[in-house]
Design a protein around this motif. Structure first.
Motif, PDB file in Angstrom:
ATOM      1  N   ALA A   1       0.772  -1.091   0.123  1.00  0.00           N
ATOM      2  CA  ALA A   1      -0.191   0.149  -0.015  1.00  0.00           C
ATOM      3  C   ALA A   1       0.816   1.321   0.096  1.00  0.00           C
ATOM      4  O   ALA A   1       0.524   2.150  -0.140  1.00  0.00           O
ATOM      5  N   LYS A   2       2.239   1.058   0.532  1.00  0.00           N
ATOM      6  CA  LYS A   2       2.788   2.540   0.412  1.00  0.00           C
ATOM      7  C   LYS A   2       3.727   1.977  -0.204  1.00  0.00           C
ATOM      8  O   LYS A   2       4.380   3.127  -0.486  1.00  0.00           O
ATOM      9  N   GLY A   3       3.562   1.118  -0.895  1.00  0.00           N
ATOM     10  CA  GLY A   3       4.432   1.506  -2.707  1.00  0.00           C
ATOM     11  C   GLY A   3       6.064   1.123  -2.106  1.00  0.00           C
ATOM     12  O   GLY A   3       6.899   1.348  -2.869  1.00  0.00           O
ATOM     13  N   PHE A   4       6.379   0.531  -1.406  1.00  0.00           N
ATOM     14  CA  PHE A   4       7.244  -0.218  -1.183  1.00  0.00           C
ATOM     15  C   PHE A   4       6.980  -1.956  -1.549  1.00  0.00           C
ATOM     16  O   PHE A   4       6.237  -2.537  -1.118  1.00  0.00           O
ATOM     17  N   SER A   5       8.512  -2.202  -1.186  1.00  0.00           N
ATOM     18  CA  SER A   5       8.989  -3.680  -1.483  1.00  0.00           C
ATOM     19  C   SER A   5       9.866  -4.753  -0.436  1.00  0.00           C
ATOM     20  O   SER A   5       9.875  -3.724  -0.038  1.00  0.00           O
ATOM     21  N   MET A   6       9.909  -5.373   0.010  1.00  0.00           N
ATOM     22  CA  MET A   6      10.773  -6.718   0.916  1.00  0.00           C
ATOM     23  C   MET A   6      12.550  -5.902   0.718  1.00  0.00           C
ATOM     24  O   MET A   6      13.024  -5.466   1.242  1.00  0.00           O
ATOM     25  N   GLU A   7      12.139  -5.885  -0.584  1.00  0.00           N
ATOM     26  CA  GLU A   7      13.979  -5.564  -1.040  1.00  0.00           C
ATOM     27  C   GLU A   7      14.366  -4.269  -0.531  1.00  0.00           C
ATOM     28  O   GLU A   7      15.807  -3.657  -0.444  1.00  0.00           O
ATOM     29  N   ASN A   8      12.977  -2.918  -1.125  1.00  0.00           N
ATOM     30  CA  ASN A   8      13.558  -1.728   0.074  1.00  0.00           C
ATOM     31  C   ASN A   8      13.953  -1.964   1.065  1.00  0.00           C
ATOM     32  O   ASN A   8      14.698  -1.486   1.296  1.00  0.00           O
ATOM     33  N   ILE A   9      13.127  -3.000   2.117  1.00  0.00           N
ATOM     34  CA  ILE A   9      13.489  -2.754   3.792  1.00  0.00           C
ATOM     35  C   ILE A   9      14.700  -3.293   3.850  1.00  0.00           C
ATOM     36  O   ILE A   9      15.921  -3.574   4.236  1.00  0.00           O
ATOM     37  N   GLU A  10      15.261  -4.747   2.103  1.00  0.00           N
ATOM     38  CA  GLU A  10      16.346  -4.950   2.632  1.00  0.00           C
ATOM     39  C   GLU A  10      17.649  -3.811   2.660  1.00  0.00           C
ATOM     40  O   GLU A  10      18.532  -4.264   3.053  1.00  0.00           O
ATOM     41  N   GLU A  11      17.525  -3.465   1.544  1.00  0.00           N
ATOM     42  CA  GLU A  11      18.619  -2.366   1.323  1.00  0.00           C
ATOM     43  C   GLU A  11      18.656  -1.623   2.222  1.00  0.00           C
ATOM     44  O   GLU A  11      19.516  -0.867   2.797  1.00  0.00           O
ATOM     45  N   VAL A  12      17.433  -1.174   3.393  1.00  0.00           N
ATOM     46  CA  VAL A  12      18.135  -0.543   4.324  1.00  0.00           C
ATOM     47  C   VAL A  12      18.618  -1.305   5.390  1.00  0.00           C
ATOM     48  O   VAL A  12      19.963  -0.356   6.243  1.00  0.00           O
ATOM     49  N   LEU A  13      17.925  -2.463   6.015  1.00  0.00           N
ATOM     50  CA  LEU A  13      19.176  -3.412   6.487  1.00  0.00           C
ATOM     51  C   LEU A  13      20.668  -4.046   6.053  1.00  0.00           C
ATOM     52  O   LEU A  13      21.487  -3.206   7.216  1.00  0.00           O
ATOM     53  N   ARG A  14      20.659  -3.898   4.415  1.00  0.00           N
ATOM     54  CA  ARG A  14      22.395  -3.375   4.055  1.00  0.00           C
ATOM     55  C   ARG A  14      23.463  -2.485   4.600  1.00  0.00           C
ATOM     56  O   ARG A  14      24.256  -2.752   5.253  1.00  0.00           O
ATOM     57  N   SER A  15      22.698  -1.300   4.251  1.00  0.00           N
ATOM     58  CA  SER A  15      23.057  -0.114   4.726  1.00  0.00           C
ATOM     59  C   SER A  15      23.793  -0.136   6.022  1.00  0.00           C
ATOM     60  O   SER A  15      24.177   0.772   6.305  1.00  0.00           O
ATOM     61  N   ARG A  16      23.296  -0.998   6.910  1.00  0.00           N
ATOM     62  CA  ARG A  16      23.056  -0.854   8.668  1.00  0.00           C
ATOM     63  C   ARG A  16      24.306  -2.020   8.828  1.00  0.00           C
ATOM     64  O   ARG A  16      25.034  -1.707   9.943  1.00  0.00           O
ATOM     65  N   ASP A  17      24.310  -2.992   8.210  1.00  0.00           N
ATOM     66  CA  ASP A  17      25.085  -3.506   8.490  1.00  0.00           C
ATOM     67  C   ASP A  17      26.438  -3.857   7.337  1.00  0.00           C
ATOM     68  O   ASP A  17      27.458  -4.429   6.580  1.00  0.00           O
ATOM     69  N   GLN A  18      27.412  -2.805   8.346  1.00  0.00           N
ATOM     70  CA  GLN A  18      28.956  -2.482   8.134  1.00  0.00           C
ATOM     71  C   GLN A  18      29.909  -2.861   8.359  1.00  0.00           C
ATOM     72  O   GLN A  18      29.282  -2.267  10.310  1.00  0.00           O
TER      73      GLN A  18
END
Length: 195
Positions: free
Chosen positions: A178-195
């Motif tokens: 409904a918000k126009g996002f996907s799980m891939e979008n959330i994965e990208e955020v999580l990956r960016s935190r995995d430094q």
């Protein structure tokens, strides 16, 4: 890691798998020199049977495979490399030499099914009927399921806990759509935190 290169005339098969999605990307071959170069540089290098030389995947296209993990099978004659592809892997332009289907698992299948029911306006579908009620109702449902999960986490009934966790994920996927996002979008955020 000791690989038995002599078992198969100096070349061993190498399976390349996307380290993020676990999708099999391609199959190549390595001799001992290619393996050592791959280990040293952290970029996949094969032995090309057609060119009869070492060949670093991406040397012409720029679509390198960055090594994340190397495993040897129990017979020490096959290598599994988990890597991050820079772009497409197959010479045909496909993401994988085994086709475009990205086998990320059941949650991605469920996400696609939810999107299909909403996009097709499937009458009689709980998913579509909740979607029709608007963003506030969908967000409220996610909140209700989150509270129910917290309550079950404090109790000792594992089945109820798992069911509430499933309900939360399901409703979260509807809200994402409904918000126009996907799980891939959330994965990208999580990956960016995995430094």
């Amino acid at each position: 890691m000791k690989i038995d290169f002599e078992k198969s005339n100096g070349l061993v098969p190498v399976i390349i798998q996307d380290s993020r999605t676990q999708q099999v990307l391609m199959l190549g071959y390595m001799n001992e020199e290619a393996f050592e170069k791959t280990e040293k540089e952290g970029v996949v290098t094969f032995f090309s049977r057609s060119k009869n030389r070492l060949w670093t995947k991406g040397e012409e296209s720029g679509n390198f495979l960055t090594v994340k993990n190397i495993n040897i099978d129990c017979d020490q004659d096959t290598i599994l490399i988990q890597a991050v592809p820079k772009n497409t892997v197959c010479h045909t332009g496909s993401f994988s030499c085994f086709g475009e289907k990205d086998n990320k698992g059941f949650l991605y299948e469920l996400e696609a099914k939810i999107a299909d029911r909403i996009d097709r306006k499937t009458e009689g579908s709980y998913t579509y009927s909740l979607y029709q009620r608007g963003i506030n109702k969908m967000a409220q449902k996610v909140g209700e399921e989150a509270v129910e999960l917290v309550i079950e986490a404090k109790d000792s009934n594992d089945d109820l806990f798992k069911n509430e966790a499933a309900d939360l994920l399901y409703h979260f996927l509807i809200l994402l759509k409904a918000k126009g996002f996907s799980m891939e979008n959330i994965e990208e955020v999580l990956r960016s935190r995995d430094q």
